[in-house]
Motif scaffolding. Sequence first.
Motif, short mmCIF file in Angstrom:
data_model
loop_
_atom_site.label_atom_id
_atom_site.label_comp_id
_atom_site.label_asym_id
_atom_site.label_seq_id
_atom_site.Cartn_x
_atom_site.Cartn_y
_atom_site.Cartn_z
N LEU A 80 31.49 -6.45 -2.68
CA LEU A 80 32.30 -5.39 -3.48
C LEU A 80 33.07 -4.65 -2.16
CD1 LEU A 80 33.81 -3.76 -5.64
CD2 LEU A 80 31.84 -2.21 -5.73
N ILE A 81 32.32 -4.44 -1.16
CA ILE A 81 33.00 -3.46 -0.11
C ILE A 81 33.78 -4.45 0.70
CG2 ILE A 81 32.64 -2.35 2.10
CD1 ILE A 81 29.98 -1.29 0.79
N GLU A 82 33.45 -5.68 0.89
CA GLU A 82 34.10 -6.84 1.54
C GLU A 82 35.76 -6.84 1.30
OE1 GLU A 82 33.74 -8.80 4.68
OE2 GLU A 82 32.36 -6.75 4.93
N ASP A 83 35.78 -6.83 -0.04
CA ASP A 83 37.17 -7.17 -0.48
C ASP A 83 37.42 -6.43 -1.92
OD1 ASP A 83 39.46 -8.75 -1.04
OD2 ASP A 83 38.58 -10.40 -1.53
N ASN A 84 38.11 -5.50 -1.99
CA ASN A 84 38.60 -4.75 -3.15
C ASN A 84 39.82 -4.07 -3.00
OD1 ASN A 84 38.06 -1.68 -2.45
ND2 ASN A 84 36.61 -2.78 -1.47
N ARG A 85 40.49 -3.83 -4.19
CA ARG A 85 41.46 -2.82 -4.45
C ARG A 85 40.86 -1.84 -5.28
NH1 ARG A 85 46.14 -2.41 -7.97
NH2 ARG A 85 47.59 -1.16 -6.78
N PHE A 86 41.08 -0.59 -4.72
CA PHE A 86 40.59 0.49 -5.62
C PHE A 86 41.35 1.88 -5.34
CE2 PHE A 86 37.51 3.93 -6.55
CZ PHE A 86 36.80 3.38 -7.35
N ARG A 102 41.24 1.20 -1.09
CA ARG A 102 39.91 0.46 -1.27
C ARG A 102 38.50 1.46 -0.97
NH1 ARG A 102 38.93 -4.04 1.36
NH2 ARG A 102 36.90 -3.55 2.49
N LEU A 103 37.72 0.58 -1.56
CA LEU A 103 36.21 1.29 -1.22
C LEU A 103 35.75 0.91 0.27
CD1 LEU A 103 34.65 -0.02 -4.81
CD2 LEU A 103 35.30 2.53 -3.89
N ASP A 106 36.25 10.93 -1.02
CA ASP A 106 37.08 10.45 0.08
C ASP A 106 35.92 9.86 1.21
OD1 ASP A 106 36.27 12.52 1.63
OD2 ASP A 106 37.77 13.80 1.26
N ALA A 107 36.95 9.50 2.25
CA ALA A 107 36.29 8.82 3.37
C ALA A 107 35.00 9.55 4.24
CB ALA A 107 37.10 8.25 4.34
N TYR A 119 38.02 5.05 0.16
CA TYR A 119 37.14 5.78 -1.00
C TYR A 119 35.48 5.39 -0.93
CZ TYR A 119 41.53 6.55 -3.10
OH TYR A 119 42.81 6.71 -3.59
N ARG A 120 34.64 6.34 -1.13
CA ARG A 120 33.44 6.15 -1.29
C ARG A 120 33.06 6.24 -2.67
NH1 ARG A 120 30.91 6.75 3.81
NH2 ARG A 120 28.93 6.85 2.71
#
Length: 162
Positions: free
Chosen positions: A40-46, A11-12, A73-74, A56-57
Motif C-alpha cells: 500500500l505504501i509503495e504505490d497509492n493515491r490518497f 499519498r500515504l 499529516d506527515a 498522509y499517515r
Amino acid sequence: MTDGSEDEAGRLVAVELDGASIGRSTPDVEHERRIAIYDLIEDNRFVLPGHPTGAYRLHLAVRDSRLVFDVRDADDGPLVLHILSLTPLRKIVRDYFTICDSYYAAIRTATPSQIETIDMGRRGVHDEGSQLLMDRLAGKIIVDFETARRLFTLVCALHWKG
C-alpha cells in the motif's frame, strides 16, 4: 531540483495498525499484514477533499465492528477521522476467504485451467470488495482503484486468523 515532497503529494507515507483493537496474531498473519502495508505504501493515491494535498499517515483500527481511518499529516498531526461500518464488507471478505481456500486447495490437485478459473473468480471478488470500499470512501477519501485494491487487501489482512 525538488526536495522530494512532490513525490509524496496525495499519498500515504505510513500505515499503522492499532494493536489494541486489532490484536496480534500468528507470525504468518503478521507477515501478511506487513506485506499488505508495504504494498500500500509503495504505490497509492490518497487525497482528503478539503485538506491540503500532501503526505498522509493512516492509523487503522477496528472498534465496535467499524473500521476507523484516522488520517494524519506527515508529522502525525490529526487531520480527519472517518469511521466505516464493516457490515457491508463482511460478506465479500468471507467470500474472498472461501475462494482463496478453494484456490490454495486447487493448486495441489486441479488442472491449470481449473486453477485459472478459480483465480479469475478470486480476482473478481477482490475487485468487488475494492469497488465497495472505494464507494464507501467516496467524498471522504479519494483513492484510485489500485489503492482501493491494496486497502481491501489490508482490510482482509485485518481479518486473517492464521
